[in-house]
Design a protein around this motif. Structure first.
Motif, short mmCIF file in Angstrom:
data_model
loop_
_atom_site.label_atom_id
_atom_site.label_comp_id
_atom_site.label_asym_id
_atom_site.label_seq_id
_atom_site.Cartn_x
_atom_site.Cartn_y
_atom_site.Cartn_z
N THR A 183 0.92 -1.09 -0.05
CA THR A 183 0.09 -0.19 -0.09
C THR A 183 0.79 1.37 0.16
OG1 THR A 183 -0.11 0.17 2.41
CG2 THR A 183 -1.79 -1.34 1.42
N SER A 184 2.12 1.17 -0.04
CA SER A 184 2.96 2.37 -0.05
C SER A 184 3.09 2.83 -1.51
CB SER A 184 4.47 2.17 0.72
OG SER A 184 5.12 0.98 -0.11
N ARG A 185 3.29 4.27 -1.64
CA ARG A 185 3.51 4.81 -3.03
C ARG A 185 4.92 5.11 -3.29
NH1 ARG A 185 -1.90 8.38 -4.11
NH2 ARG A 185 -3.51 6.96 -3.44
N PHE A 186 5.15 4.88 -4.68
CA PHE A 186 6.75 5.08 -5.25
C PHE A 186 6.60 5.62 -6.52
CE2 PHE A 186 7.31 1.95 -1.92
CZ PHE A 186 8.21 2.50 -1.05
N THR A 187 7.47 6.49 -6.99
CA THR A 187 7.74 6.97 -8.40
C THR A 187 8.85 5.90 -9.00
OG1 THR A 187 7.15 9.16 -7.65
CG2 THR A 187 8.16 8.82 -9.80
N GLY A 188 8.26 5.53 -10.08
CA GLY A 188 9.27 4.59 -11.03
C GLY A 188 9.34 5.09 -12.48
N ARG A 189 10.30 4.10 -13.05
CA ARG A 189 10.34 4.41 -14.64
C ARG A 189 10.09 3.30 -15.36
NH1 ARG A 189 14.44 3.35 -18.10
NH2 ARG A 189 15.81 2.51 -16.46
N VAL A 190 9.26 3.65 -16.61
CA VAL A 190 8.78 2.26 -16.97
C VAL A 190 10.04 1.77 -18.05
CG1 VAL A 190 7.37 1.64 -18.92
CG2 VAL A 190 6.12 3.32 -17.28
N THR A 191 10.21 0.64 -17.87
CA THR A 191 11.38 0.01 -18.52
C THR A 191 10.98 -0.90 -19.68
OG1 THR A 191 11.61 -1.88 -17.14
CG2 THR A 191 12.76 0.13 -16.60
N ASN A 192 9.68 -1.64 -19.63
CA ASN A 192 9.60 -2.37 -20.68
C ASN A 192 7.83 -2.55 -20.51
OD1 ASN A 192 9.75 -4.33 -22.73
ND2 ASN A 192 9.96 -6.03 -21.35
N ILE A 193 7.46 -2.83 -21.91
CA ILE A 193 5.97 -2.79 -22.06
C ILE A 193 5.53 -4.13 -22.74
CG2 ILE A 193 3.96 -1.89 -23.20
CD1 ILE A 193 5.37 0.91 -22.61
N THR A 194 4.76 -4.78 -22.34
CA THR A 194 4.43 -6.19 -22.73
C THR A 194 2.74 -5.92 -23.30
OG1 THR A 194 3.92 -7.34 -20.74
CG2 THR A 194 6.16 -7.22 -21.63
N ASP A 195 2.23 -7.20 -23.61
CA ASP A 195 0.82 -7.29 -23.85
C ASP A 195 -0.15 -7.35 -22.71
OD1 ASP A 195 1.35 -7.03 -26.53
OD2 ASP A 195 1.25 -9.36 -26.92
N TYR A 196 0.85 -7.97 -21.64
CA TYR A 196 0.03 -8.35 -20.27
C TYR A 196 0.12 -7.14 -19.19
CZ TYR A 196 4.59 -10.36 -19.48
OH TYR A 196 5.89 -10.60 -19.24
N GLY A 197 0.96 -6.08 -19.61
CA GLY A 197 1.39 -5.13 -18.52
C GLY A 197 2.55 -4.39 -18.87
N ALA A 198 3.09 -3.49 -17.94
CA ALA A 198 4.27 -2.86 -18.05
C ALA A 198 5.15 -3.13 -16.79
CB ALA A 198 4.08 -1.29 -18.10
N PHE A 199 6.58 -2.88 -17.04
CA PHE A 199 7.35 -3.39 -15.77
C PHE A 199 7.98 -1.88 -15.48
CE2 PHE A 199 7.44 -7.56 -17.60
CZ PHE A 199 7.49 -8.22 -16.65
N VAL A 200 7.98 -1.43 -14.13
CA VAL A 200 8.35 -0.16 -13.52
C VAL A 200 9.84 -0.33 -12.78
CG1 VAL A 200 7.73 1.67 -12.39
CG2 VAL A 200 6.08 0.69 -13.77
N GLU A 201 10.61 0.21 -12.76
CA GLU A 201 11.91 0.10 -12.20
C GLU A 201 11.78 0.82 -11.13
OE1 GLU A 201 16.50 -0.31 -13.18
OE2 GLU A 201 15.65 1.66 -13.84
N LEU A 202 11.80 0.56 -9.88
CA LEU A 202 11.71 1.14 -8.72
C LEU A 202 13.48 1.76 -8.17
CD1 LEU A 202 9.04 -0.95 -6.56
CD2 LEU A 202 8.70 0.94 -7.98
#
Length: 682
Positions: free
Chosen positions: A352-371
């Protein structure tokens, strides 16, 4: 000792200087001159066809004898011919051999070299130095050259320094080939199927398959650099040499590999050089043996291609992750030498904590975010937006975009973090349920039409669904659906709002009252209703009630008596009484039965007036029941007539029935028609 002047034979028309015979000197000196057509006979005598040339004669020859004086009466023509023939034979034996000469002069492009023949030869200066470097040669230097021809069209000796080096190299190469020794060479050119190698003057062929142990796509780093080679085959007569660099590497690597593998252990840290880069990793030379550095073991952070972190020739520090002594395969890792960022990840990223990350990769099922470097979480497509469903993640976020996410779940064992993007935004479903509670009527636009209903756009970019069964009271769902097109403005009623499942159920027919319920009125199951026959078919009759409801009476329900279960005995417009056996609200139809009504009436009459076991016939019982019903009907429709007047006919009718009681068979026969008549009247 006295000297004697020898004169040329009389057959020569040219005048030659005198030849002086000195004590113990076995050389005959001829000054400059030309032997022309006059000595043609002499050449023919020796079998040498040289009469077409003018030969410069500033040369020294060995004398045939040690005598200090020519014998008297000697034939000078024969002596001269012998001397000339001896000179030709001696010089001819030097062709295609390596001789040592002296540099007489040097100009801008050539060097003039005297090798002791009748004339000097010219050699290009570029043959005395490696390509691209100046020649270091001076007058008086002793050099070895190759005599290609005794003379060319200009009467000069044809010499070659390059061929001399080649001949010298061939001798050394033959010796190395016999002893199976390595030779040093330089790859300087590319030909079909391989490369050309300079072996100290001799040119050899290096097949493409013999360049390295593994196929090499780029040979540029090897060209121009001295390399060791092994001679596989050589043929001096054809000038053919085949060399191999692979054989040298295999021999070297075999020794180094044996030593390295003997001391290799998992977890050992080694230093190597990146030898080759592929899509799945990099091969690192550990000094005689190669190990695979997989792309997932280069860094804790995501790397799409090894070239993002490595380069060919780069020196790297690696750790032995796995080693198979049987297959000799070595798996290496670089990230293992760094601290694991997943340690204590649950403490760093609580749920439940919030963070700011950078999108590194996008796929058909979602997106990966680097924390942080080495830690990535997945934002599933279902957790990206509250309202946008079945949309590709690339239409919501983009690569390298900075986004705010909420930690939904952390699994340190599987090294997975589930993130949510929509959780950082306000939930429009909660806002909608507050603004538009259940039962609210609202306008919307038809956004999509499917086989199971309509999707209507609502405020807040939310869609609700009108099911087929909620479109119309009278028409079926498919028929009602044909009246709508995409983009139509419709008015709907909110039936249910499910914020957890993010669903809103809408209705169109609920905007009006149900006509079926209005027509049904107080009719309940078991009631007897009067209907009008609207249609007759083989399966039964279709009737319409006084309230406008449609019902169907099956053939088997037309009568208690099987012989009377005939639909053709009914006519359209005829009124019939039947009992309600079922009310189907979904299909909005009544089920009626005449047979059930008759059975019910019989049971009621039997209960009120006795049974056939007591001595009364069925006709008596039914007749009494019918008379009671008629009496009740008269009371209901009476205009206030005297009740006693109504009882007299009943007593008069009862008397014959009592008189007929002793004669049961006859009464039975008489009662049957009466029963039928009464049934027709009813």
């Amino acid at each position: 000792m006295p000297t004697q002047c020898l004169r040329p034979p009389s057959s020569l028309s040219l005048h030659f200087p005198e030849r002086i015979v000195r004590p113990r000197v076995n050389r005959v000196v001829f000054m400059s001159g030309y032997i022309g057509q006059a000595i043609g006979s002499t050449f023919k005598t020796t079998g040498d066809n040289r009469s077409a040339y003018k030969v410069p004669i500033e040369r020294t020859y060995r004398h045939m004898t040690d005598t200090t004086q020519a014998p008297e009466g000697a034939d000078f023509s024969e002596i001269f011919a012998d001397l000339l023939e001896e000179s030709f034979q001696e010089n001819s034996s030097l062709e295609r051999t390596v001789v040592k000469g002296t540099v007489v002069s040097v100009d801008s492009d050539h060097a003039l070299i005297d090798v002791g023949l009748k004339s000097e030869g010219r050699v290009a200066l570029k043959e005395f130095a490696p390509p691209g470097q100046p020649a270091e040669i001076a007058v008086g230097d002793k050099v070895e050259v190759f005599v290609e021809r005794y003379e060319d069209v200009n009467g000069e000796v044809v010499l070659s320094r390059e061929k001399a080096r080649r001949e010298e190299a061939w001798e050394k190469l033959e010796e190395a080939f016999e002893k199976t020794e390595r030779v040093s060479g330089t790859i300087f050119g590319r030909v079909k199927g391989g490369f050309t190698v300079d072996l100290s003057g001799a040119v050899a062929f290096l097949p493409g398959s013999q360049v390295d142990i593994r196929p090499v796509r780029d040979v540029s780093p090897l060209m121009g650099t001295p390399q060791p080679f092994m001679i596989l085959k050589m043929d001096r007569s054809r000038g053919n040499i085949v060399v191999s660099r692979r054989a040298v590497l295999e021999e070297t690597r075999a020794a180094e590999r044996t030593e390295l593998v003997a001391n290799l252990k998992e977890g050992q840290v080694l230093q190597g050089v990146v030898k080759n880069i592929t899509d799945y990793g990099a091969f690192v030379d550990l000094g005689g043996v190669d190990g695979l550095l997989h792309v997932t073991d280069i860094s804790w952070r995501r790397i799409n291609h090894p070239s993002e972190a490595l380069q060919v020739g780069q020196t790297v520090q690696v750790q032995v992750v796995r080693f198979n002594s049987e297959t000799q395969r070595i798996s290496l890792g670089m990230k293992q030498l760094e601290a694991d960022p997943w340690d204590d990840v649950e403490l760093k990223y609580p749920v439940t904590s919030r963070f700011t990350g950078r999108v590194t990769n996008i796929t058909d099922y979602g997106a990966f975010v680097e924390l942080e470097p080495g830690i990535e979480g997945l934002v599933h497509v279902s957790e990206m937006s509250w309202t946008k469903k079945n949309v590709h993640p690339g239409k919501i976020v983009s690569t390298s975009q900075e986004v705010d996410v909420m930690v939904l779940d952390v699994d340190p064992t599987k090294r997975r973090i589930s993130l949510g993007l929509k959780q950082t935004q306000e939930n429009p479903w909660d806002e909608f349920s507050t603004r538009f509670p259940q039962g609210t009527e609202i306008d919307g636009e038809v956004r999509n039409i499917t086989e199971f209903g309509l999707f209507v756009g609502l405020p807040g970019d939310i869609d609700g669904m009108v099911h087929l069964s909620d479109i119309s009271w009278e028409k079926s769902g498919e028929e009602a659906l044909e009246a709508f097109t995409k983009g139509d403005e419709v008015k709907v009623k909110i039936l249910e709002v499910d914020t957890e499942k993010e669903r809103i159920s809408l209705g169109i027919k609920q905007l009006t009252d149900d006509p079926f319920e209005g027509s049904l009125g107080s009719v309940r199951k078991g009631d007897v209703v009067t209907s009008t026959v609207s249609e007759v078919n083989d399966g039964g009759i279709e009737v319409t009630t006084s309230g406008g409801l449609t019902a169907f009476i099956r053939r088997s329900d037309l009568s208690r008596d099987r012989s009377e279960q005939r639909p053709d005995r009914f006519a359209v417009g005829e009124k019939v009484d039947a009992m309600v056996t079922n009310i189907d609200m979904s299909s909005r139809r009544l089920s009626l039965s005449i047979k059930t009504k008759e059975v019910s009436e019989e049971k009621t009459a039997m209960a009120q007036y006795g049974s056939s076991d007591s001595g009364a016939s069925l006709g008596d019982i039914l007749g009494a029941a019918i008379r009671d019903k008629q009496a009740e009907t008269q009371d209901m429709i009476g205009d206030g007539a005297d009740a006693g007047a109504a009882e007299e006919p009943a007593e008069a009718e009862a008397a014959p029935a009592e008189e007929a009681a002793p004669a049961e068979p006859e009464a039975s026969d008489d009662a049957a028609p009466a029963e039928g008549d009464e049934a027709d009247k009813s």
